[in-house]
Design an enzyme around this catalytic site. Structure first.
Site, PDB file in Angstrom:
ATOM      1  N   CYS A   6       4.299   4.060 -17.431  1.00  0.00           N
ATOM      2  CA  CYS A   6       3.313   2.943 -17.894  1.00  0.00           C
ATOM      3  C   CYS A   6       1.935   3.001 -17.815  1.00  0.00           C
ATOM      4  CB  CYS A   6       3.847   1.926 -17.958  1.00  0.00           C
ATOM      5  SG  CYS A   6       5.130   1.673 -18.074  1.00  0.00           S
ATOM      6  N   ALA A  63       1.237  -1.256  -0.044  1.00  0.00           N
ATOM      7  CA  ALA A  63      -0.151  -0.033  -0.326  1.00  0.00           C
ATOM      8  C   ALA A  63       0.991   1.545   0.154  1.00  0.00           C
ATOM      9  CB  ALA A  63      -0.555  -0.183   1.589  1.00  0.00           C
TER      10      ALA A  63
HETATM   11  C1  UDX Z   1       5.513  -0.867 -15.215  1.00  0.00           C
HETATM   12  C2  UDX Z   1       4.955  -2.332 -15.264  1.00  0.00           C
HETATM   13  O1  UDX Z   1       5.818  -3.234 -13.562  1.00  0.00           O
HETATM   14  C3  UDX Z   1       6.436  -2.941 -16.090  1.00  0.00           C
HETATM   15  O2  UDX Z   1       6.090  -3.787 -16.391  1.00  0.00           O
HETATM   16  C4  UDX Z   1       5.719  -2.559 -17.674  1.00  0.00           C
HETATM   17  O3  UDX Z   1       6.549  -2.189 -18.892  1.00  0.00           O
HETATM   18  C5  UDX Z   1       6.003  -0.561 -17.225  1.00  0.00           C
HETATM   19  O4  UDX Z   1       5.472  -0.504 -16.043  1.00  0.00           O
HETATM   20  P1  UDX Z   1       7.191   0.584 -13.503  1.00  0.00           P
HETATM   21  O5  UDX Z   1       6.613   1.994 -14.056  1.00  0.00           O
HETATM   22  O6  UDX Z   1       8.919   0.689 -13.775  1.00  0.00           O
HETATM   23  O7  UDX Z   1       6.990  -0.835 -14.803  1.00  0.00           O
HETATM   24  O8  UDX Z   1       7.351   0.795 -12.572  1.00  0.00           O
HETATM   25  P2  UDX Z   1       6.821  -0.487 -11.041  1.00  0.00           P
HETATM   26  O9  UDX Z   1       7.399  -1.337 -10.442  1.00  0.00           O
HETATM   27  O10 UDX Z   1       5.730  -1.127 -11.943  1.00  0.00           O
HETATM   28  O11 UDX Z   1       5.034   0.173  -9.955  1.00  0.00           O
HETATM   29  C6  UDX Z   1       4.469   1.150 -10.909  1.00  0.00           C
HETATM   30  C7  UDX Z   1       3.768   2.174  -9.830  1.00  0.00           C
HETATM   31  O12 UDX Z   1       3.576   1.715  -9.342  1.00  0.00           O
HETATM   32  C8  UDX Z   1       5.101   3.019  -9.361  1.00  0.00           C
HETATM   33  O13 UDX Z   1       4.327   4.030  -8.849  1.00  0.00           O
HETATM   34  C9  UDX Z   1       4.899   2.353  -7.713  1.00  0.00           C
HETATM   35  O14 UDX Z   1       5.757   2.569  -6.995  1.00  0.00           O
HETATM   36  C10 UDX Z   1       3.771   1.257  -7.520  1.00  0.00           C
HETATM   37  N1  UDX Z   1       2.948   0.429  -6.493  1.00  0.00           N
HETATM   38  C11 UDX Z   1       4.038  -1.329  -7.302  1.00  0.00           C
HETATM   39  C12 UDX Z   1       2.961   0.846  -5.150  1.00  0.00           C
HETATM   40  O15 UDX Z   1       2.792   1.483  -4.765  1.00  0.00           O
HETATM   41  N2  UDX Z   1       2.423  -0.954  -4.893  1.00  0.00           N
HETATM   42  C13 UDX Z   1       3.046  -2.187  -4.768  1.00  0.00           C
HETATM   43  O16 UDX Z   1       3.076  -2.952  -4.310  1.00  0.00           O
HETATM   44  C14 UDX Z   1       3.855  -2.192  -6.110  1.00  0.00           C
END
Ligand code: UDX
Length: 447
Positions: free
Chosen positions: A263, A255
């Site tokens: 993305c 969370a």
């Molecule tokens: C994402 C996808 O994971 C990847 O497969 C795609 O190709 C590009 O987009 P990315 O944007 O680099 O990758 O970040 P990611 O690690 O997926 O996190 C995305 C967002 O979700 C971030 O803001 C992160 O902080 C948030 N997040 C992620 C959460 O808030 N909680 C989580 O448990 C995981």
């Protein structure tokens, strides 16, 4: 194999470098000659752990080259990967395809022999068909085919994601093209890669559906976190108990202040627009987008609550600006609406991020950027953690306490060691559980 990668941004540069690392001859192309010159000198324009060293190593071996001349790069290539941006159009949120189509036109003019054009950019369903039409219209005297091969790289761990992929999706109805792209991935360096063969349209959809599902998972756990606060649960334990069900899985259940990045926000919006254009309403995804947007500004209200109802005239230290740790990327970072709201409410903001301050400086006005977390916390009435950088988890709390005007930590990523923070004399607020010294009920009511 000889590979051309068009677009030396995040996806193109990581993919091109990793293709070289697994043994292919790669030429990365970009229409920005300054970027190409910098890359030739070993200067990598983005922050991605391990990428500099890998670029340098493969450039030195001669397997990775850079040019601004597409005709030169296509000479003798087996495959050309398109990895240019598809930003949302400001008018309607649809992915803007002008860069992809421009590259397709250029390839159709400059290709010199049989070539598989592989789309790695995140594109709406049917883009492969459009690109194919552009190529065929040129009536070149050799074979040109289009394959969809979406990327699933996460910023910060992109090299590992490339080298150890959960799956490689290859979308094509053309056996010759399918064989060439499969051969690119079926090498020792990627041993065990799970290759999924499907139609081009299905491959295009897999990328959007995967990102939308992950965005939904995060949004779901964020709402359960709100409920935990209301009823006295602990989101860490709830997420753990839920995630241990192998049908659900434990990843992407942290969370926080809402998802951001280059993305998820863009892809969820584009997917819902595409669906509507086909008379399908993705209600779950539309709701996810709305809930996530609301959440970011609601985080600022939490800060207000923690500060006794107002931040007017107060100094707030923001630790972390990037949309997540291990990147300098500010795109759709939760820090943007949170800081803007705090400023709207009359706060003075001092901020520190290990990598993203240069990019943040292009976005924020009137934020004081500081050289470290202690300097940012100097005279602060509250310290907010907005990005989960490792250095904040292990910060010297005694030193932090000496800096602040009021001992209040608001941990919007749940990464600080609560007991130690409280033992150091701070009031501690967090997400999805009642903080050690105070309740978050007010802020939930306000949201
Ligand atoms: C994402 C996808 O994971 C990847 O497969 C795609 O190709 C590009 O987009 P990315 O944007 O680099 O990758 O970040 P990611 O690690 O997926 O996190 C995305 C967002 O979700 C971030 O803001 C992160 O902080 C948030 N997040 C992620 C959460 O808030 N909680 C989580 O448990 C995981």
């Amino acid at each position: 194999m000889k590979i051309t990668v068009i677009g030396s941004g995040y996806v193109g540069l990581v993919a091109g470098t990793c293709f070289a690392e697994i043994g292919h001859d790669v030429v990365c192309v970009d229409n920005d000659p300054r970027k190409i010159e910098a890359l030739k000198q070993g200067q990598v324009p983005i922050y991605e752990p391990g990428l500099d060293a890998l670029v340098k190593k493969n450039h030195e071996t001669g397997r990775l080259n850079f040019t601004a001349d597409l005709a030169d790069a296509l000479n003798g290539a087996h495959a050309a990967f398109i990895a240019v941006g598809t930003p949302p159009r400001p008018t309607d949120g649809h992915a803007d395809m002008k860069y992809v189509y421009a590259v397709a036109r250029e390839i159709s003019e400059k290709a010199t022999g049989d070539l598989v054009v592989v789309n790695k950019s995140t594109v709406p369903v049917g883009t492969g068909d459009e690109v194919e039409q552009i190529l065929l219209k040129a009536h070149r005297p050799f074979k040109l085919a289009v394959v969809s091969n979406p990327e699933f790289l996460r910023e910060g761990v992109a090299i590992d994601d490339f080298m150890r992929p959960d799956r490689v999706v290859i979308g094509s109805e053309n056996d010759w093209a399918k064989k060439i792209v499969s051969a690119i991935y079926e090498v020792d360096g990627l041993a065990g890669a799970n290759i999924v063969h499907t139609s081009r349209r299905s491959a295009e959809l897999i990328k959007y559906a995967a990102n939308a599902f992950l965005a939904m998972k995060i949004t779901f756990i964020n709402e359960i976190a709100d409920l935990c606060e209301a009823v006295g649960g602990d989101i860490r334990h709830v997420a753990n108990g839920v995630g241990l069900d192998s049908r659900i899985g434990s990843k992407f259940l942290n969370a926080g202040p809402g998802y951001g990045g280059s993305c998820f926000p863009k892809d969820t919006l584009a997917l819902s627009k595409t669906a509507r254009d086909h008379r399908v309403q993705l209600r779950t995804i539309e709701t996810v987008i709305q809930v996530n947007d609301n959440r970011k500004r609601a985080m600022a209200l939490r800060v207000l609550d923690a500060c006794g109802g107002s931040v007017h005239g107060k100094t707030i230290a923001v630790l972390g600006l990037a949309f997540k740790a291990d990147t300098d990327d500010m795109r759709d970072s939760p820090a943007i609406p949170v800081i803007q709201a705090l400023q709207d409410f009359g706060a003075t903001v001092r901020a520190y991020d290990p990598e993203a301050m240069e990019n943040a400086a292009k976005i924020f006005h009137d934020v004081t950027f500081c050289e470290d977390a202690f300097s940012a916390s100097n005279g602060a009435d509250a310290v907010i953690v907005l990005t989960e950088w490792d250095q904040f988890k292990t910060i010297d709390l005694k030193q932090l306490k000496k800096q602040v005007a009021a001992p209040l930590v608001i941990d919007l990523r749940n990464v600080m060691p609560e007991d130690a923070v409280v033992a150091a004399g701070f009031e501690y607020w967090c997400i999805g559980r009642t903080g050690s010294t105070t309740s978050l009920q007010h802020s939930i009511a306000a949201e």
